[in-house]
Design a protein around this motif. Structure first.
Motif, PDB file in Angstrom:
ATOM      1  N   ARG A 183       0.789 -14.974  14.576  1.00  0.00           N
ATOM      2  CA  ARG A 183       1.912 -14.055  14.784  1.00  0.00           C
ATOM      3  C   ARG A 183       1.452 -12.603  14.870  1.00  0.00           C
ATOM      4  N   GLU A 184       0.139 -12.369  14.971  1.00  0.00           N
ATOM      5  CA  GLU A 184      -0.344 -10.992  14.913  1.00  0.00           C
ATOM      6  C   GLU A 184      -0.020 -10.180  16.163  1.00  0.00           C
ATOM      7  N   SER A 185       0.350 -10.825  17.277  1.00  0.00           N
ATOM      8  CA  SER A 185       0.657 -10.039  18.477  1.00  0.00           C
ATOM      9  C   SER A 185       1.854  -9.119  18.253  1.00  0.00           C
ATOM     10  N   ALA A 186       2.665  -9.387  17.238  1.00  0.00           N
ATOM     11  CA  ALA A 186       3.777  -8.494  16.902  1.00  0.00           C
ATOM     12  C   ALA A 186       3.290  -7.122  16.467  1.00  0.00           C
ATOM     13  N   HIS A 187       1.991  -6.992  16.144  1.00  0.00           N
ATOM     14  CA  HIS A 187       1.426  -5.735  15.658  1.00  0.00           C
ATOM     15  C   HIS A 187       0.508  -5.077  16.693  1.00  0.00           C
ATOM     16  N   PHE A 188       0.608  -5.510  17.940  1.00  0.00           N
ATOM     17  CA  PHE A 188      -0.261  -4.976  18.995  1.00  0.00           C
ATOM     18  C   PHE A 188       0.576  -4.375  20.121  1.00  0.00           C
ATOM     19  N   ARG A 189       0.004  -3.379  20.774  1.00  0.00           N
ATOM     20  CA  ARG A 189       0.593  -2.850  22.004  1.00  0.00           C
ATOM     21  C   ARG A 189       0.207  -3.791  23.133  1.00  0.00           C
ATOM     22  N   THR A 190       1.181  -4.381  23.762  1.00  0.00           N
ATOM     23  CA  THR A 190       0.950  -5.416  24.763  1.00  0.00           C
ATOM     24  C   THR A 190       1.483  -4.967  26.124  1.00  0.00           C
ATOM     25  N   LEU A 191       1.096  -5.689  27.157  1.00  0.00           N
ATOM     26  CA  LEU A 191       1.561  -5.363  28.512  1.00  0.00           C
ATOM     27  C   LEU A 191       3.079  -5.284  28.603  1.00  0.00           C
ATOM     28  N   PRO A 192       3.829  -6.302  28.145  1.00  0.00           N
ATOM     29  CA  PRO A 192       5.288  -6.183  28.283  1.00  0.00           C
ATOM     30  C   PRO A 192       5.871  -5.033  27.475  1.00  0.00           C
TER      31      PRO A 192
END
Length: 605
Positions: free
Chosen positions: A106-115
């Motif tokens: 679930r760590e992608s919630a803490h990253f700046r992502t493309l969308p």
């Protein structure tokens, strides 16, 4: 080329023809275990890929692109976030050290992502297929198939996209209205299971091929049919002319199947890392171009942001390829270095191996210290180790590995604090005023203001290292409390650098009332002095109503960008830092982002 408008007085009226390029829709199609040259447009003698060939022939192909890993999961993290897979692990560890454990996957919630970044310019987004980073909401998509997390280690909800049709993508297109969209389409093909229908496998029988090769080529043809469905859907809706289509594989493949992967997937060798990277956008991307420039897949993130009208995110290694694609200029890269966790001789545990790719050679340093050098153009399968014959390369290659390791441990000089603000029902809250206060290591006092955009996102760019406090006011949220990872704080303390990449903060709060909705128009530019030299560290401020302001700092090249502007006149004040006095300019903002501007100021002596 972009047009820059120079402001030397105090008023600028933007006339027709000076708007930035129209934002294209962006469809990113990700192959899975697809060998870099296994395509018709690469003149492969067996692979049948007519739809991928059509995309390639209508655009520009980088045939010498390299992933940051030779297996899917860490490689996909680079596609999503623009950071090297090794940097992802650094950031996750840093967050857990400071704020507690993050739930599995679930760590992608803490990253700046493309969308998330594209949402700053009004993009809606869809996730379909292989994702493996929690739910689509965790990754910052506005809709998607990954509605829950991770039923198994080698699976996620939504993996069936493509294999079971593309109807979820069609349903998403029905909802986009006039908004630009970004779609992540990862059909998990030609990856196993090798279960293509007989109509596919029969195309390759009777050719003297092994069963594994037949099954792989059949899955590849199946994937190509999925691409054909996507293309047909875009064409039927009249969207193809305004859509940038990008294709790449998450890692490579060596024909013969996984059991025969001596130089392919899950190894440190080129067949596992290399991919063809395809860009197609009618009337913008030159058609029928094959290029052999060295490219790293960390470049994909800033390239897609550039096409979407957004600048680079601080702390990322990649650089936009858009000028090279559109103008045909060389990338200028003559060397790539990387690392990956590999099982030595196929035996656990996985240990860190390094590689360096030159223009005509490839260096490998295994975890046991042994070294290999290959003349990669003459020996693409890396079967003839020439570490003795080409020992003159060793100093350069070893230095490149050392530089790579140093980059992993050295943060960028300027970093961002960014995040997203939602209410207790997880709905985005727009128009909330936020304030960041701090002091740089040199003692400079900084006080910056921003607002949350239509999707709840906010950003304080180009901050020097230091300690900052983030807060809001009671007029915006109840008790002025920000909730981060379950803890309510009136002032949230942030230290930069944080995991080398700045901070991304998913925040929760109770808004007092609905504020005037901010816009989604961006404005980019550069601050220069009287000699035309860039001015770093200048503060630019513009009011956005109801006592709210947007403050940004110029970066080391004097560049800046504003988010969330509405049409009308933006009055921008440039002051502080190295700027002598202050200067106010007015910029007419239309319905689309204007061309970048240049503001000339007097530098402090």
């Amino acid at each position: 080329m972009r047009t820059y408008i120079v402001i030397v007085g105090t008023w600028l009226l933007l006339v027709s023809g000076t708007a930035a390029a129209k934002q294209p829709n962006i469809v990113l199609i990700i192959g899975d275990d697809h060998g870099w040259d296994h395509a018709g447009f690469m003149d492969h003698p067996l692979a049948l890929t007519p739809n991928l060939d059509e995309i390639a022939e209508s655009g520009t192909v980088f045939t010498n692109a390299h992933n940051t890993a030779s297996v899917c999961w860490p490689s996909l993290r680079t596609f999503l976030s623009g950071i090297h897979s090794a940097q992802w692990e650094q950031r996750r560890a840093s967050i857990e050290t400071s704020s507690g454990d993050i739930p599995y996957r679930r760590e992608s919630a803490h990253f700046r992502t493309l969308p998330r970044e594209l949402a700053r310019r009004g993009y809606v987004s869809f996730e379909g297929g292989k994702f493996w980073e929690g739910t689509y909401l965790d990754g910052g998509f506005t809709s998607g198939m990954a509605t829950s997390c991770c039923p198994g280690f080698f699976s996620s909800v939504g993996d069936q996209f493509g294999r079971e049709g593309i109807d979820p993508f069609r349903d998403f297109l029905d909802t986009t209205e006039d908004a630009p969209f970004f779609a992540w389409l990862a059909p998990m093909l030609p990856h196993t299971p090798f279960n293509a229908a007989a109509t596919y496998t029969d195309r390759f029988r009777g050719l003297g091929l092994s069963n594994l090769t037949i099954q792989y080529l059949a899955n590849l043809l199946w994937m190509d049919d999925v691409l054909g469905e996507v293309l047909a859907e875009l064409e039927s809706r009249g969207l193809r002319e305004d859509t940038l289509i990008v294709y790449a594989s998450d890692n490579g493949w060596e024909l013969g199947g996984f059991s025969g992967q001596t130089r392919g997937k899950a190894t440190i060798y080129e067949q596992g890392f290399r991919t063809s990277l395809v860009f197609s956008l009618p009337d913008t991307v030159p058609a029928g171009v094959l290029r052999d420039d060295l490219v790293s897949m960390v470049d994909l993130f800033p390239t897609l942001l550039d096409f979407g009208g957004l600048p680079q995110v601080s702390g990322r290694w990649g650089r936009t390829l858009r000028p090279n694609i559109v103008d045909g200029t060389p990338t200028g890269t003559d060397q790539l270095a990387g690392q990956a966790a590999i099982r030595l001789n196929g035996e656990p545990p996985a240990t860190i191996h390094h590689f360096v790719r030159g223009l005509d050679w490839r260096y490998v340093r295994n975890s046991d210290g042994t070294e290999e050098i290959y003349s990669i153009n003459e020996d693409p399968d890396e079967l003839n180790n020439q570490v003795v014959e080409r020992s003159d390369i060793l100093p350069e290659a070893r230095a490149a590995v050392a530089d790579f390791e140093n980059k992993l441990s050295t943060p960028a000089a300027l970093l961002d604090v960014a995040g997203r603000f939602v209410d207790v029902d997880a709905e985005p809250v727009a128009g909330i005023g936020l304030q960041l206060k701090g002091r740089s290591p040199e003692g400079r006092l900084l006080k910056l203001r921003t607002i949350t955009g239509p999707s709840g996102y906010f950003r304080f760019p180009n901050l020097p290292h230091g300690t900052y406090t983030l807060s809001s006011r009671r007029r915006f949220i109840q008790r002025g409390e920000l909730v981060y990872r379950g803890q309510a704080e009136r002032r949230l303390e942030i230290s930069l650098p944080w995991a080398q990449h700045g901070a991304y903060l998913p925040l929760v709060g109770n808004p007092r009332s609905e504020m005037e909705r901010p816009g989604q128009i961006g404005l980019q530019g550069q601050v220069v002095d009287q000699n035309g030299l860039p001015v770093a560290g200048a503060m630019l401020s513009t009011p956005v109503g109801y006592g709210r302001w947007l403050d940004v700092l110029s970066d080391q090249e004097g560049k800046f960008d504003f988010d969330f502007l509405n049409p009308g006149v933006a009055r921008i004040r440039v002051s502080r830092g190295p700027v002598r006095g202050s200067k106010v300019v007015s910029v007419e903002i239309g319905d689309e982002s204007p061309a970048p501007i240049v503001i000339q100021v007097k530098r402090r002596r």
